[in-house]
Scaffold this motif. Structure first.
Motif, mmCIF file in Angstrom:
data_model
loop_
_atom_site.group_PDB
_atom_site.id
_atom_site.type_symbol
_atom_site.label_atom_id
_atom_site.label_comp_id
_atom_site.label_asym_id
_atom_site.label_seq_id
_atom_site.Cartn_x
_atom_site.Cartn_y
_atom_site.Cartn_z
ATOM 1 N N ASP A 207 4.425 -0.902 7.662
ATOM 2 C CA ASP A 207 5.210 -0.816 8.894
ATOM 3 C C ASP A 207 6.695 -0.960 8.594
ATOM 4 O O ASP A 207 7.524 -0.252 9.155
ATOM 5 N N SER A 208 7.047 -1.887 7.700
ATOM 6 C CA SER A 208 8.443 -2.116 7.330
ATOM 7 C C SER A 208 8.493 -2.658 5.905
ATOM 8 O O SER A 208 7.456 -2.778 5.238
ATOM 9 N N ASP A 209 9.671 -2.995 5.456
ATOM 10 C CA ASP A 209 9.825 -3.556 4.117
ATOM 11 C C ASP A 209 9.848 -5.081 4.115
ATOM 12 O O ASP A 209 10.206 -5.696 3.098
ATOM 13 N N SER A 210 9.485 -5.688 5.241
ATOM 14 C CA SER A 210 9.408 -7.146 5.257
ATOM 15 C C SER A 210 8.322 -7.600 4.298
ATOM 16 O O SER A 210 7.373 -6.867 4.005
ATOM 17 N N ARG A 211 8.458 -8.794 3.792
ATOM 18 C CA ARG A 211 7.489 -9.321 2.835
ATOM 19 C C ARG A 211 6.085 -9.335 3.430
ATOM 20 O O ARG A 211 5.103 -8.989 2.757
ATOM 21 N N GLN A 212 5.976 -9.706 4.688
ATOM 22 C CA GLN A 212 4.667 -9.786 5.337
ATOM 23 C C GLN A 212 4.037 -8.399 5.476
ATOM 24 O O GLN A 212 2.842 -8.216 5.188
ATOM 25 N N GLY B 138 -7.913 -0.934 10.008
ATOM 26 C CA GLY B 138 -7.627 -1.696 11.225
ATOM 27 C C GLY B 138 -8.262 -3.070 11.215
ATOM 28 O O GLY B 138 -7.636 -4.066 11.618
ATOM 29 N N GLU B 139 -9.501 -3.141 10.762
ATOM 30 C CA GLU B 139 -10.189 -4.437 10.705
ATOM 31 C C GLU B 139 -9.494 -5.388 9.726
ATOM 32 O O GLU B 139 -9.391 -6.591 9.979
ATOM 33 N N THR B 140 -8.988 -4.831 8.640
ATOM 34 C CA THR B 140 -8.261 -5.657 7.665
ATOM 35 C C THR B 140 -7.001 -6.244 8.287
ATOM 36 O O THR B 140 -6.679 -7.424 8.082
ATOM 37 N N LEU B 141 -6.305 -5.437 9.066
ATOM 38 C CA LEU B 141 -5.100 -5.925 9.738
ATOM 39 C C LEU B 141 -5.435 -6.986 10.779
ATOM 40 O O LEU B 141 -4.748 -8.019 10.903
ATOM 41 N N ARG B 142 -6.509 -6.752 11.563
ATOM 42 C CA ARG B 142 -6.889 -7.715 12.600
ATOM 43 C C ARG B 142 -7.232 -9.069 11.976
ATOM 44 O O ARG B 142 -6.856 -10.121 12.489
ATOM 45 N N CYS C 286 -1.134 5.194 7.638
ATOM 46 C CA CYS C 286 0.152 4.749 8.160
ATOM 47 C C CYS C 286 -0.060 3.511 9.026
ATOM 48 O O CYS C 286 -0.828 3.547 9.989
ATOM 49 N N ILE C 287 0.622 2.431 8.686
ATOM 50 C CA ILE C 287 0.533 1.186 9.442
ATOM 51 C C ILE C 287 1.762 1.063 10.340
ATOM 52 O O ILE C 287 2.896 1.147 9.856
ATOM 53 N N GLY C 288 1.536 0.884 11.632
ATOM 54 C CA GLY C 288 2.648 0.737 12.572
ATOM 55 C C GLY C 288 3.581 1.928 12.539
ATOM 56 O O GLY C 288 3.164 3.073 12.651
ATOM 57 N N GLU C 289 4.878 1.664 12.324
ATOM 58 C CA GLU C 289 5.879 2.726 12.290
ATOM 59 C C GLU C 289 5.911 3.462 10.950
ATOM 60 O O GLU C 289 6.524 4.516 10.838
ATOM 61 N N SER D 1 -1.528 -6.874 14.813
ATOM 62 C CA SER D 1 -1.977 -5.953 15.869
ATOM 63 C C SER D 1 -1.357 -4.565 15.733
ATOM 64 O O SER D 1 -1.459 -3.740 16.646
ATOM 65 N N ASP D 2 -0.727 -4.280 14.606
ATOM 66 C CA ASP D 2 -0.110 -2.966 14.408
ATOM 67 C C ASP D 2 -1.175 -1.870 14.453
ATOM 68 O O ASP D 2 -2.266 -2.032 13.894
ATOM 69 N N PRO D 3 -0.853 -0.742 15.095
ATOM 70 C CA PRO D 3 -1.796 0.384 15.062
ATOM 71 C C PRO D 3 -1.847 0.966 13.659
ATOM 72 O O PRO D 3 -0.917 0.787 12.854
ATOM 73 N N VAL D 4 -2.924 1.646 13.345
ATOM 74 C CA VAL D 4 -3.064 2.253 12.023
ATOM 75 C C VAL D 4 -3.648 3.645 12.181
ATOM 76 O O VAL D 4 -4.481 3.889 13.073
ATOM 77 N N ARG D 5 -3.215 4.579 11.347
ATOM 78 C CA ARG D 5 -3.659 5.968 11.451
ATOM 79 C C ARG D 5 -3.998 6.492 10.068
ATOM 80 O O ARG D 5 -3.226 6.334 9.116
#
Length: 216
Positions: A60-65, A110-114, A152-155, A119-123
């Protein structure tokens, strides 16, 4: 005396002209050979792009998380494919399998993210797109259009993780930063000679050495 001086001048002029012509001819030959190298490398790159399937996971971004979540998604999806995907499939069969299992791959991500509280969408999608030059361990793939499984995670604005799904370079020891020789051998069996040499010796110097006929 004057005759000898004039003769030496003529000889010097002739020598200078000969050296200049030789330098010009050498330059033209180098330019010609350079053009041949680039043309052959371009053809090899085009062939390569039609013979591999890449795998990309975009954070989603370059944040560490977000980068950590990207790696967790990568591990989960590779584990799922390692168990469910036929190991002896060719490129066409692998692409067909991925296309048919996009929903399951997306669900796994998606399950891995949850589970990580995200809660980021995934495609998940199978795409044909342009990719810049990328290095995986000690293997480098040149820029060009490739077919890829993209998650793709989030944005999807963060740095991506990637590997070559077919021929498989994904299940390697990332610590060594080198692709095992047995997997390179598999890669060599699938790719043409020029394409294989291109990705295992990819630098301007090495490419020119190879394409100028530096092989045994």
């Amino acid at each position: 005396m004057r005759r000898n001086i004039g003769k030496r001048k003529k000889e010097a002029i002739c020598l200078g002209i000969a050296l200049l012509c030789g330098a010009l001819l050498t330059g033209l030959l180098l330019v010609q050979r350079g053009m041949l190298v680039e043309a052959r490398a371009r053809r090899a790159g085009q062939e390569l792009s039609r013979e591999v399937l890449r795998f990309h996971v975009l954070a989603d971004s370059d944040s560490r998380q977000d980068q950590q979540r990207k790696m967790e998604v990568k591990e989960a999806v590779l584990a799922y494919m390692g168990e469910a995907m036929p190991q002896d499939a060719d490129l066409e069969e692998t692409c067909s399998w991925v296309q048919e299992h996009l929903e399951a791959l997306e669900q796994t991500a998606g399950e891995t993210l949850r589970e990580a509280g995200c809660s980021d969408p995934v495609r998940a999608e199978l795409v044909r797109d342009y990719f810049p030059e990328k290095t995986y361990g000690d293997v480098t793939f040149p820029e060009g259009e490739y077919t890829a499984l993209r998650i793709c995670i989030g944005e999807g604005q963060g740095h991506n993780w990637w590997c070559c799904l077919y021929p498989s370079l994904c299940f390697t020891d990332a610590v060594t930063a080198r692709v095992p020789e047995e997997e390179k051998e598999q890669l060599g069996r699938v790719l043409g000679e020029d394409e294989y040499e291109m990705i295992t010796a990819y630098s301007d110097f090495k490419l020119r050495w190879f394409f100028f006929g530096g092989r045994d």
